[in-house]
Write an enzyme that holds these catalytic residues in place. Structure first.
Site, PDB file in Angstrom:
ATOM      1  N   ARG A  45       0.824  -1.200   0.000  1.00  0.00           N
ATOM      2  CA  ARG A  45       0.000   0.000   0.000  1.00  0.00           C
ATOM      3  C   ARG A  45       0.865   1.259   0.000  1.00  0.00           C
ATOM      4  NH1 ARG A  45      -2.081   2.131   4.547  1.00  0.00           N
ATOM      5  NH2 ARG A  45      -2.096   0.116   5.609  1.00  0.00           N
ATOM      6  N   TYR A  97     -15.079  18.555 -16.405  1.00  0.00           N
ATOM      7  CA  TYR A  97     -15.592  17.191 -16.568  1.00  0.00           C
ATOM      8  C   TYR A  97     -16.642  16.908 -15.494  1.00  0.00           C
ATOM      9  CZ  TYR A  97     -15.224  12.100 -15.735  1.00  0.00           C
ATOM     10  OH  TYR A  97     -15.488  10.789 -15.476  1.00  0.00           O
ATOM     11  N   ASP A 168      -5.431  20.013 -15.058  1.00  0.00           N
ATOM     12  CA  ASP A 168      -5.840  18.699 -15.562  1.00  0.00           C
ATOM     13  C   ASP A 168      -5.423  18.642 -17.030  1.00  0.00           C
ATOM     14  OD1 ASP A 168      -7.128  16.462 -16.572  1.00  0.00           O
ATOM     15  OD2 ASP A 168      -8.925  16.739 -15.368  1.00  0.00           O
ATOM     16  N   LYS A 193      -6.901   7.469 -19.895  1.00  0.00           N
ATOM     17  CA  LYS A 193      -7.147   8.008 -21.234  1.00  0.00           C
ATOM     18  C   LYS A 193      -5.921   7.815 -22.129  1.00  0.00           C
ATOM     19  CE  LYS A 193     -11.075   9.419 -19.381  1.00  0.00           C
ATOM     20  NZ  LYS A 193     -10.907   9.324 -17.931  1.00  0.00           N
TER      21      LYS A 193
END
Length: 372
Positions: A45, A97, A168, A193
């Site tokens: 983790r 978005y 972004d 993406k």
């Protein structure tokens, strides 16, 4: 090294131990401490060699000191927002978005306000700034109307108010735009993406230089557990190697499709950063190395019927894949945004967004022509 070389080589060096020419996949959740010459790995983790190889590559692409990857772009965004404190404010792009809008809604319970502003309008941004603004959240190009804001000018304005500028950069990718080089503090990616590029792995990333930010982000990620698994990191890193080739092909195809759309009687407005008449054309030319492969247009007919007629274009959310996609933002990605806000921005039910893939552009053109 130039960017195309970094895409292939950055983040991993062949070692004498095995001679692997690609970063190996480390699936271990925990690590034997006595076996390590340098004690670096404790628990998956927190640390993982496969994840770190991807992070080193992403950092190298923007000549940055640090990069951290996450289980999704949303998880990366949530981690960035964890810096905020009650009473602080965010100034954000007005046509963000839909998932980002949903993320911002969660801030209200912490007494953190988000003001939506057209970040291409520096006068409007200046008016919105004040001492309580802790972060400016910029999408450029925006989703879905492809407005392009001046990163350098916004970075200067943010510094004046001691606010962080987060960009972004998902639509552009590091191939077409380097936010940190223009003064941004943090670059955010949905690596799902363009970076991974094959619609088969979800992830996100933050890229930055500040050491204190790194301590905050790493600590938050370890505590919250919003990490990507080793296989996700391996697949993302593998996809990253062909990013430049894919973006170049996709951009050429987009330019071909734009001309088709502009000649169709069934199409109204066309939004694309590569157009001479794009309202921020001068910013595009100064800030980006290419206009990208996302095209948005107004369809003068039944949008759902048109999308149903597409064969090669999959009717699906997301973007940046090797396969071409078509969607109606108002009905799909931007549905969480209230209708009155969508309409005010011009995101009507007739707006269609295309994400061009790597198929033959002539086949895509015929498919789209038939659908129109």
């Amino acid at each position: 090294m130039e960017l195309d070389t970094k895409l292939v080589h950055a983040g991993y060096e062949i070692t004498a131990a095995s001679g692997d020419v690609v970063p190996p996949l480390h699936l271990a959740t925990t690590f034997e401490q006595r076996a390590q010459d340098d004690l670096r790995y404790f628990y998956g983790r927190g640390e993982n060699p496969t994840r770190e190889a991807l992070e080193r590559c992403l950092a190298a692409l923007e000549n940055a000191a640090h990069a951290l990857v996450f289980s999704s772009g949303q998880a990366a965004g949530a981690t960035a927002l964890s810096l905020l404190r009650p009473g602080q404010r965010v100034v954000a792009s007005d046509d963000v978005y839909g998932g980002t809008f949903s993320l911002f809604k969660t801030l209200t319970k912490y007494d953190i306000r988000v003001d939506y502003v057209d970040l291409t309008d520096l006068a409007a941004v200046t008016e919105a700034m004040a001492d309580d603004v802790a972060m400016v959240w910029l999408e450029t190009p925006t989703n879905p109307l492809l407005k392009v804001a001046d990163i350098g000018a916004l970075a200067e304005l943010a510094r004046r108010y001691e606010a962080l500028l987060l960009v972004d950069n998902t639509f552009a990718s590091p191939v077409l735009q380097q936010p940190l080089a223009h003064g941004a503090d943090i670059t955010l990616y949905s690596t799902t993406k363009f970076i991974a590029g094959h619609s088969d792995v979800i992830g996100g990333a933050l890229v930055y230089n500040d050491d204190s930010l790194h301590g905050e982000f790493f600590g938050y990620r370890t505590a919250a557990g919003n990490i990507p698994g080793p296989l996700d990191c391996f697949l993302t890193h593998r996809g990253l190697k062909t990013l430049s080739l894919r973006v170049e092909r996709q951009t050429r195809t987009a330019q071909h499709i734009v001309e088709l759309l502009r000649g169709s009687p069934k199409v109204g407005a066309v939004h694309y950063p590569g157009l001479e008449e794009h309202p921020q054309r001068h910013v595009v030319e100064r800030q980006m190395s290419g206009p990208g492969s996302i095209v948005t247009f107004e369809y003068l007919g039944d949008v759902q019927a048109m999308m149903n007629r597409c064969v090669l274009f999959a009717c699906a959310v997301s973007l940046g894949s090797v396969r071409s996609l078509v969607e109606c933002p108002a009905l799909m990605t931007h549905r969480p945004i209230p209708e009155q806000d969508r309409l005010r921005l011009g995101i009507t039910n007739n707006i269609v967004r295309l994400s061009l893939g790597i198929e033959d552009p002539h086949d895509l053109a015929k498919d789209l022509t038939d659908a129109l």
